[in-house]
Design an enzyme around this catalytic site. Structure first.
Site, PDB file in Angstrom:
ATOM      1  N   LYS A  42       0.881  -1.171   0.000  1.00 18.80           N
ATOM      2  CA  LYS A  42       0.000   0.000   0.000  1.00 18.80           C
ATOM      3  C   LYS A  42       0.921   1.223   0.000  1.00 18.80           C
ATOM      4  O   LYS A  42       1.423   1.650   1.041  1.00 18.80           O
ATOM      5  CB  LYS A  42      -0.882  -0.039   1.259  1.00 18.80           C
ATOM      6  CG  LYS A  42      -2.250   0.583   1.093  1.00 18.80           C
ATOM      7  CD  LYS A  42      -2.228   2.048   0.755  1.00 18.80           C
ATOM      8  CE  LYS A  42      -1.953   2.918   1.944  1.00 18.80           C
ATOM      9  NZ  LYS A  42      -1.714   4.334   1.575  1.00 18.80           N
ATOM     10  N   GLU A 100       8.849   1.199  11.295  1.00 19.34           N
ATOM     11  CA  GLU A 100       9.926   2.178  11.083  1.00 19.34           C
ATOM     12  C   GLU A 100       9.270   3.552  11.097  1.00 19.34           C
ATOM     13  O   GLU A 100       8.593   3.937  10.139  1.00 19.34           O
ATOM     14  CB  GLU A 100      10.632   1.916   9.758  1.00 19.34           C
ATOM     15  CG  GLU A 100      11.357   0.594   9.776  1.00 19.34           C
ATOM     16  CD  GLU A 100      12.712   0.609   9.084  1.00 19.34           C
ATOM     17  OE1 GLU A 100      12.931   1.473   8.238  1.00 19.34           O
ATOM     18  OE2 GLU A 100      13.532  -0.254   9.406  1.00 19.34           O
ATOM     19  N   CYS A 142      13.360  10.590   7.258  1.00 22.71           N
ATOM     20  CA  CYS A 142      13.119  10.153   8.646  1.00 22.71           C
ATOM     21  C   CYS A 142      14.332  10.433   9.533  1.00 22.71           C
ATOM     22  O   CYS A 142      14.175  10.792  10.695  1.00 22.71           O
ATOM     23  CB  CYS A 142      12.740   8.681   8.684  1.00 22.71           C
ATOM     24  SG  CYS A 142      13.949   7.605   7.904  1.00 22.71           S
ATOM     25  N   GLU A 202       8.560  16.210  15.408  1.00 19.86           N
ATOM     26  CA  GLU A 202       9.040  15.983  14.042  1.00 19.86           C
ATOM     27  C   GLU A 202       8.287  16.916  13.090  1.00 19.86           C
ATOM     28  O   GLU A 202       7.060  16.888  13.021  1.00 19.86           O
ATOM     29  CB  GLU A 202       8.805  14.530  13.619  1.00 19.86           C
ATOM     30  CG  GLU A 202       9.404  14.241  12.257  1.00 19.86           C
ATOM     31  CD  GLU A 202       9.144  12.815  11.780  1.00 19.86           C
ATOM     32  OE1 GLU A 202       8.009  12.345  11.908  1.00 19.86           O
ATOM     33  OE2 GLU A 202      10.090  12.185  11.263  1.00 19.86           O
TER      34      GLU A 202
HETATM   35  P1  NAD Z   1       1.757   8.457   7.648  1.00 26.02           P
HETATM   36  O1  NAD Z   1       1.832   7.722   8.928  1.00 26.02           O
HETATM   37  O2  NAD Z   1       0.818   9.594   7.533  1.00 26.02           O
HETATM   38  O3  NAD Z   1       1.370   7.472   6.451  1.00 26.02           O
HETATM   39  C1  NAD Z   1       2.157   6.341   6.146  1.00 26.02           C
HETATM   40  C2  NAD Z   1       1.299   5.325   5.417  1.00 26.02           C
HETATM   41  O4  NAD Z   1       0.299   4.826   6.302  1.00 26.02           O
HETATM   42  C3  NAD Z   1       0.559   5.872   4.202  1.00 26.02           C
HETATM   43  O5  NAD Z   1       0.611   4.904   3.181  1.00 26.02           O
HETATM   44  C4  NAD Z   1      -0.856   6.046   4.722  1.00 26.02           C
HETATM   45  O6  NAD Z   1      -1.863   5.976   3.729  1.00 26.02           O
HETATM   46  C5  NAD Z   1      -0.960   4.861   5.660  1.00 26.02           C
HETATM   47  N1  NAD Z   1      -2.002   4.970   6.697  1.00 26.02           N
HETATM   48  C6  NAD Z   1      -2.568   6.085   7.222  1.00 26.02           C
HETATM   49  N2  NAD Z   1      -3.463   5.745   8.183  1.00 26.02           N
HETATM   50  C7  NAD Z   1      -3.453   4.391   8.274  1.00 26.02           C
HETATM   51  C8  NAD Z   1      -4.133   3.445   9.097  1.00 26.02           C
HETATM   52  N3  NAD Z   1      -5.003   3.814  10.030  1.00 26.02           N
HETATM   53  N4  NAD Z   1      -3.869   2.134   8.932  1.00 26.02           N
HETATM   54  C9  NAD Z   1      -2.962   1.726   8.004  1.00 26.02           C
HETATM   55  N5  NAD Z   1      -2.288   2.578   7.192  1.00 26.02           N
HETATM   56  C10 NAD Z   1      -2.525   3.898   7.328  1.00 26.02           C
HETATM   57  O7  NAD Z   1       3.245   8.914   7.314  1.00 26.02           O
HETATM   58  P2  NAD Z   1       3.730   9.790   6.077  1.00 26.02           P
HETATM   59  O8  NAD Z   1       3.316  11.200   6.294  1.00 26.02           O
HETATM   60  O9  NAD Z   1       3.356   9.123   4.808  1.00 26.02           O
HETATM   61  O10 NAD Z   1       5.312   9.667   6.195  1.00 26.02           O
HETATM   62  C11 NAD Z   1       6.064  10.495   7.002  1.00 26.02           C
HETATM   63  C12 NAD Z   1       6.486   9.775   8.257  1.00 26.02           C
HETATM   64  O11 NAD Z   1       7.184   8.572   7.907  1.00 26.02           O
HETATM   65  C13 NAD Z   1       7.455  10.574   9.096  1.00 26.02           C
HETATM   66  O12 NAD Z   1       7.103  10.455  10.442  1.00 26.02           O
HETATM   67  C14 NAD Z   1       8.791   9.898   8.819  1.00 26.02           C
HETATM   68  O13 NAD Z   1       9.747  10.072   9.821  1.00 26.02           O
HETATM   69  C15 NAD Z   1       8.376   8.475   8.671  1.00 26.02           C
HETATM   70  N6  NAD Z   1       9.385   7.689   7.954  1.00 26.02           N
HETATM   71  C16 NAD Z   1      10.135   6.787   8.660  1.00 26.02           C
HETATM   72  C17 NAD Z   1      11.140   6.060   8.031  1.00 26.02           C
HETATM   73  C18 NAD Z   1      11.995   5.072   8.806  1.00 26.02           C
HETATM   74  O14 NAD Z   1      12.716   4.314   8.173  1.00 26.02           O
HETATM   75  N7  NAD Z   1      11.951   5.066  10.126  1.00 26.02           N
HETATM   76  C19 NAD Z   1      11.378   6.245   6.667  1.00 26.02           C
HETATM   77  C20 NAD Z   1      10.587   7.160   5.966  1.00 26.02           C
HETATM   78  C21 NAD Z   1       9.584   7.888   6.624  1.00 26.02           C
END
Ligand code: NAD
Length: 498
Positions: free
Chosen positions: A179, A253, A287, A387
């Site tokens: 997804k 992650e 991240c 963040e």
């Molecule tokens: P997000 O949590 O808003 O969304 C991530 C994914 O989760 C998307 O595909 C979204 O559609 C999905 N999602 C949203 N609600 C959901 C639910 N209830 N159940 C299942 N899936 C759901 O994050 P984002 O804004 O897309 O990404 C930014 C974040 O990702 C930042 O916090 C960043 O630090 C983190 N990140 C972490 C790493 C790592 O390796 N630790 C790498 C990249 C990004």
């Protein structure tokens, strides 16, 4: 934001080895954040589509594991070659879809191909072990796939995220239902098609497009054995709850607020370049971005001035232009989030040393923010603790090691930390005390799939693509066989009347 009219394409989910008509006609728009152009109308998949994808993935996984390792390795290697050959198209797709500058996005295809090849080399190394515990018995463990893994992705590095999560999942013998983020779904569809063309069983990797509802359907589905989630802390928490209902293995992650700690004895030129790249690369949407600069008081004025000068030279603009260093933020939502933090910073009394506004000569409908350095930041301010995920650096000053450690650890996150010093004793003391899953000393953001990468504290658990990914993608079973009839048995004879 108003939008241009180009000819947007219609994008369907990729299920069972081909694009498929989704269950419902609902769609969402993929928008170019550099100019507001609508690129595609993308299917908003629902639970029926997820169910269909899980079902074909289950069948494909059984076929995949009936193949000899050599045949699976060959598929992964062909996929790596295809990703490398198509890196320009894949990079341009990501640049248009989420604003990552092309000169960086082009590198993602080559790095992803290396990542896939590494995992191809692991396919026939999913070994268990034999334990000499009882005479006349053979006891051994096997490591086996979880079945279908749900891969839920963020938007900030779409090609790299897809390859680095999917390659270990399938190398460990699983199928996947991916997804991608609703903000950057386009390259995932192409990458799944390339894997299919490389000879994977139809349905080994499926892509269901959509938002949180689609993601939740993946996390809840009882046919999914494990979830690899990369994204924010609040969503990670929701996924952990959902996955617990069916006892799925989860790898999380999550976000970070990584400290970049510069001591007076450091190579200040390298630390300055690192500090700048660490927070402004990909417009801070990384991240492990070093968003908190902790600088020792004795060198703070000189170091901050160096940063101000360097930040002013960053070229912000069209991400397709090879001269551009920093593109737009990825989406309207992200733009509003970052703009809101700039307001918060001013309200809380931080000083905007440089940036803080809209860069000159950028597209009026693009989502651009200047690289911003905030000074006079105190630890209690939200910009020092939360963040932001944008091009904003918060500078804090410390006097000694103890204070640096206290500041570094006083956040909920524990993803990564960067330490700059020439004193090796100090480096090792700091590496032992700073709470982060990955510590980089006199460098930053050096990744390799053979090296651990994963967060501690609220930054997550497990590892999606590095050393620990085998643990997250497999389970262990034990077999004990009494092969010698003279070997002792447990006390079962006590119950049969003798
Ligand atoms: P997000 O949590 O808003 O969304 C991530 C994914 O989760 C998307 O595909 C979204 O559609 C999905 N999602 C949203 N609600 C959901 C639910 N209830 N159940 C299942 N899936 C759901 O994050 P984002 O804004 O897309 O990404 C930014 C974040 O990702 C930042 O916090 C960043 O630090 C983190 N990140 C972490 C790493 C790592 O390796 N630790 C790498 C990249 C990004």
């Amino acid at each position: 934001m108003s939008t241009h009219s180009v000819t947007p394409v219609r994008e369907l989910p990729f299920i069972g080895g081909a694009p498929r008509e989704p269950h419902s006609s609902a769609t969402f728009e993929a928008v170019n954040p550099a100019n507001g152009e609508i690129l595609a109308h993308v299917a908003d998949c629902d639970a029926v589509d997820v169910d269909r994808a899980v079902s074909v993935a289950g069948a494909a996984q059984r076929e995949w594991m009936s193949w000899d390792a050599g045949r699976r390795i060959a598929v992964l290697l062909r996929w790596a070659d295809a990703v490398e050959q198509q890196r320009a198209e894949l990079g341009e797709t990501d640049t248009r879809n989420m604003g990552r500058v092309l000169r960086e996005a082009l590198g993602d295809g080559a790095a992803s191909a290396r990542m896939i090849r590494y995992w191809a080399g692991q396919v026939d190394r999913m070994t268990g072990h034999q334990v000499p515990a009882n005479s006349g018995h053979l006891s051994y463990t096997t490591r086996e796939p979880l079945g279908v893994i749900g891969v839920i992705m963020p938007w900030n590095g779409p090609v790299g995220s897809f390859c680095s999560r999917v390659a270990p999942a399938i190398a460990c013998g699983n199928a996947a239902v991916v997804k991608p983020s609703e903000m950057s779904p386009l390259s995932a569809l192409r990458l799944a098609a390339l894997l299919s063309e490389a000879g994977a069983p139809e349905g080994l990797v499926n892509v269901v497009t959509g938002g949180g509802v689609t993601g939740a359907a993946v996390a809840e589905h009882p046919g999914i054995g494990g979830v690899t989630f990369t994204g924010s802390v609040p969503t990670g928490r929701r996924i952990a709850h959902a996955a617990a209902e069916t006892f799925k293995k989860t790898v999380l992650e999550l976000g970070g607020k990584s400290p970049n700690i510069v001591f007076e004895d450091a190579d200040l030129d390298a630390a300055g370049r690192g500090a700048l790249w660490g927070v402004f690369n990909n417009a801070g949407q990384v991240c492990v971005a070093g968003t908190r600069l902790l600088v020792q008081r004795s060198i703070a004025p000189e170091f901050i001035e160096q940063l101000r000068r360097r930040a002013a030279r960053i070229r912000v603009g069209d991400p397709m232009d090879p001269k551009t260093h920093m593109g737009p933020l990825a989406s309207q939502q992200q733009f509003e989030r970052v703009s809101n933090y700039l307001r918060i910073a001013r309200d809380e009394g931080a000083r905007v040393l440089s940036g803080g506004g809209t860069p000159k000569d950028t597209h009026p409908e693009g989502l651009f923010v200047e690289p911003t350095v905030l000074t006079e930041v105190s630890q209690s301010m939200r910009v020092a603790r939360e963040e932001i995920f944008g091009p904003i650096l918060s500078v804090l000053v410390f006097d000694d090691e103890d204070e640096a450690v206290a500041l570094a650890n006083d956040v909920e996150y524990g993803l990564s930390a960067n330490i700059w010093t020439r004193d090796l004793g100090r480096m090792h003391r700091m590496a032992g005390l700073v709470q982060a899953g990955t510590i980089w000393g006199n460098t930053m953001r050096l990744h390799h799939p053979g090296l651990w990468f994963g967060g501690i504290k609220a930054s997550g658990q497990g590892s999606a693509y590095a050393e620990g990914a085998i643990e997250g993608s497999t389970r262990v079973r034990r077999v004990t066989i009494r092969f010698d009839e003279a070997a002792p048995t447990p006390a079962w004879g006590d119950l049969d009347g003798d």
